[in-house]
Enzyme design. Structure first.
Site, mmCIF file in Angstrom:
data_model
loop_
_atom_site.group_PDB
_atom_site.id
_atom_site.type_symbol
_atom_site.label_atom_id
_atom_site.label_comp_id
_atom_site.label_asym_id
_atom_site.label_seq_id
_atom_site.Cartn_x
_atom_site.Cartn_y
_atom_site.Cartn_z
ATOM 1 N N TRP A 106 6.723 1.813 13.781
ATOM 2 C CA TRP A 106 5.810 0.920 14.494
ATOM 3 C C TRP A 106 6.560 -0.254 15.098
ATOM 4 O O TRP A 106 6.248 -0.684 16.208
ATOM 5 C CB TRP A 106 4.671 0.455 13.590
ATOM 6 C CG TRP A 106 3.753 1.571 13.201
ATOM 7 C CD1 TRP A 106 3.548 2.059 11.947
ATOM 8 C CD2 TRP A 106 2.935 2.371 14.079
ATOM 9 N NE1 TRP A 106 2.649 3.105 11.997
ATOM 10 C CE2 TRP A 106 2.260 3.315 13.277
ATOM 11 C CE3 TRP A 106 2.707 2.374 15.458
ATOM 12 C CZ2 TRP A 106 1.369 4.257 13.802
ATOM 13 C CZ3 TRP A 106 1.823 3.313 15.990
ATOM 14 C CH2 TRP A 106 1.162 4.236 15.160
ATOM 15 N N ASP A 176 2.754 -7.758 12.751
ATOM 16 C CA ASP A 176 1.862 -6.607 12.710
ATOM 17 C C ASP A 176 1.537 -6.369 11.235
ATOM 18 O O ASP A 176 2.393 -5.945 10.466
ATOM 19 C CB ASP A 176 2.572 -5.389 13.317
ATOM 20 C CG ASP A 176 1.737 -4.113 13.252
ATOM 21 O OD1 ASP A 176 0.635 -4.152 12.680
ATOM 22 O OD2 ASP A 176 2.204 -3.078 13.787
ATOM 23 N N LYS A 200 -7.188 0.589 8.520
ATOM 24 C CA LYS A 200 -6.514 0.809 7.244
ATOM 25 C C LYS A 200 -7.158 -0.009 6.129
ATOM 26 O O LYS A 200 -7.678 0.560 5.195
ATOM 27 C CB LYS A 200 -5.023 0.531 7.374
ATOM 28 C CG LYS A 200 -4.316 1.710 8.045
ATOM 29 C CD LYS A 200 -3.442 1.350 9.183
ATOM 30 C CE LYS A 200 -2.973 2.582 9.945
ATOM 31 N NZ LYS A 200 -2.197 2.227 11.121
HETATM 32 C C1 LIG Z 1 -1.520 2.335 12.258
HETATM 33 C C2 LIG Z 1 -0.559 1.311 12.679
HETATM 34 C C3 LIG Z 1 -0.410 0.938 14.028
HETATM 35 C C4 LIG Z 1 -1.172 1.613 15.148
HETATM 36 O O1 LIG Z 1 -2.477 1.183 15.155
HETATM 37 P P1 LIG Z 1 -3.491 1.650 16.308
HETATM 38 O O2 LIG Z 1 -4.688 0.823 15.965
HETATM 39 O O3 LIG Z 1 -3.689 3.119 16.152
HETATM 40 O O4 LIG Z 1 -2.905 1.302 17.616
HETATM 41 C C5 LIG Z 1 0.472 -0.071 14.323
HETATM 42 N N1 LIG Z 1 1.199 -0.679 13.378
HETATM 43 C C6 LIG Z 1 1.096 -0.333 12.070
HETATM 44 C C7 LIG Z 1 1.914 -1.043 11.052
HETATM 45 C C8 LIG Z 1 0.221 0.676 11.695
HETATM 46 O O5 LIG Z 1 0.111 1.009 10.398
#
Ligand SMILES: *Cc1c(COP(=O)(O)O)cnc(C)c1O
Length: 365
Positions: A106, A176, A200
């Site tokens: 990511w 993030d 999540k």
């Molecule tokens: C799942 C995830 C993403 C992607 O998220 P989307 O909402 O599908 O764009 C980005 N960063 C991390 C750390 C993730 O776990």
């Protein structure tokens, strides 16, 4: 009645398990929300009823995470992935460079988007060891002219997590937190911007939470499309256009559930205990299960491990399915196994997994 409910032992990486109580409340309210004769999905986002839901979700997050008053709480769309682009679009000005710490897939994706828009540099990377660890804080290299420093606090695919965060001084720290937001206490004031896709730890997919400091909102570039400017959403309390109302409602219910569990501190203790159950099996297995992450970088949210052969892994995954476990396969890019133990995953599911893993080793070790 409750006994008859069939609920999977759900270890999906995202979208992932939601608290049963939350689903049941949503079910109860889905046809008639608080006597309006409508679902929350069917009413105007300009109505007082909806606005209360929207504001309450924000207030709960502010309280649970201790978000200071000088931060906006935004509900956006486009997932965490659109944030990869919005961040450099808004904050990477000409003459500056943005720093990225690479700790997994990511963060690589976040960097790639920034490279399309301006100058970047890698402040640290643990790619060489296949992302088994988080760099120590003194490995980070950046100077005070950096546009910002970007980190990924939990690496969903590799199963590593930061346990302390850098003090970046005047350089805005951007994180993030898609896969560990609300799972442990954090000091929000260390960060200039935090973002997370909801699917999540926060609710269903379709909402992206952004927590952004006021001065950063004002510093953002203004000559970019309206919908991609943080200032548009900050000025309009995330109601510039139609927000994902149902997702925000669900996020509010999840936040209320976290509060009922005793708040983030209590949830954190539970998460520690849940992860420990499974890491203990790995550590006591004499190499039957091989954890991917180095011990001091282990994630409490995504537990990644392998078995000795791909054949044995396949057997493990197949038998786990037969026993009602869902989502134990690793990400398609790395393979192996992964148990995602987000906030809503009950302790009972983790105990069941621990017992299944021990039993499987006994039969196949
Ligand atoms: C799942 C995830 C993403 C992607 O998220 P989307 O909402 O599908 O764009 C980005 N960063 C991390 C750390 C993730 O776990």
């Amino acid at each position: 009645m409750l006994e008859e409910l069939k609920r999977a032992k759900n270890f999906n990486a995202g979208p992932s398990a939601l608290p049963l109580e939350v689903l049941q409340q949503a079910q109860q309210e889905i046809v008639d929300f608080k006597g309006t004769g409508m679902s929350i999905m069917e009413m105007s986002h300009r109505s007082k009823t909806y606005e209360d839901v929207h504001n309450e979700a924000q207030e709960l997050l502010r309280e649970l995470m201790g978000i200071p008053e000088n931060y906006h709480i935004l509900f956006l769309q486009g997932g965490a992935s659109l944030q990869f682009s919005m961040i450099p679009m808004n904050f990477l000005q000409r003459g500056q460079a943005a720093g990225y710490v690479l700790t997994g897939s990511w963060s690589e994706k976040a960097l790639k988007e920034a490279q399309l828009l301006g100058e970047t540099f890698i402040a640290a990377s643990t790619k060489e060891g296949n992302y088994r660890r988080i760099p120590s804080l003194d490995e980070l290299q950046y100077d005070q002219n950096a546009a910002y420093l970007h980190i990924t606090t939990n690496n969903t695919i590799f199963g590593t997590e930061w346990s302390e965060y850098p003090d970046t001084g005047n350089v805005p720290l951007i994180a993030d937190m898609s896969s560990d937001i609300l799972s442990r206490p954090i000091d929000v004031s260390k960060f200039a911007l935090i973002y997370a896709g909801a699917q999540k730890n926060l609710g269903p997919s379709g909402v992206t939470l952004v927590i952004i400091r006021d001065d950063l909102v004002e510093r953002g570039t203004q000559d970019i499309p309206t919908m991609l400017k943080y200032s548009t959403h900050a000025k309009n309390n995330s109601l510039y256009n139609t927000p994902p109302t149902f997702g925000i409602y669900m996020l509010g219910l999840v936040a209320k559930w976290v509060k009922q569990q005793g708040g983030v501190e209590a949830i954190y203790k539970r998460n520690l205990a849940k992860a420990q159950l499974i890491y203990d099996v790995i550590d006591a297995s004499n190499g039957f299960y091989l954890g991917h992450a180095e011990k001091n970088s282990r994630s409490l949210m995504n537990i990644t491990f392998r078995l000795k052969t791909e054949e044995l892994e396949k057997k493990f995954l197949e038998e786990s399915k037969q026993q009602g476990f869902v989502g134990l396969n690793g990400h398609r890019s790395v393979g192996g196994c992964r148990a995602s133990t987000y906030n809503p995953v009950p302790v009972e599911s983790c105990i069941a997994l621990k017992e299944f893993m021990e039993e499987f080793q006994k039969k196949n070790g």
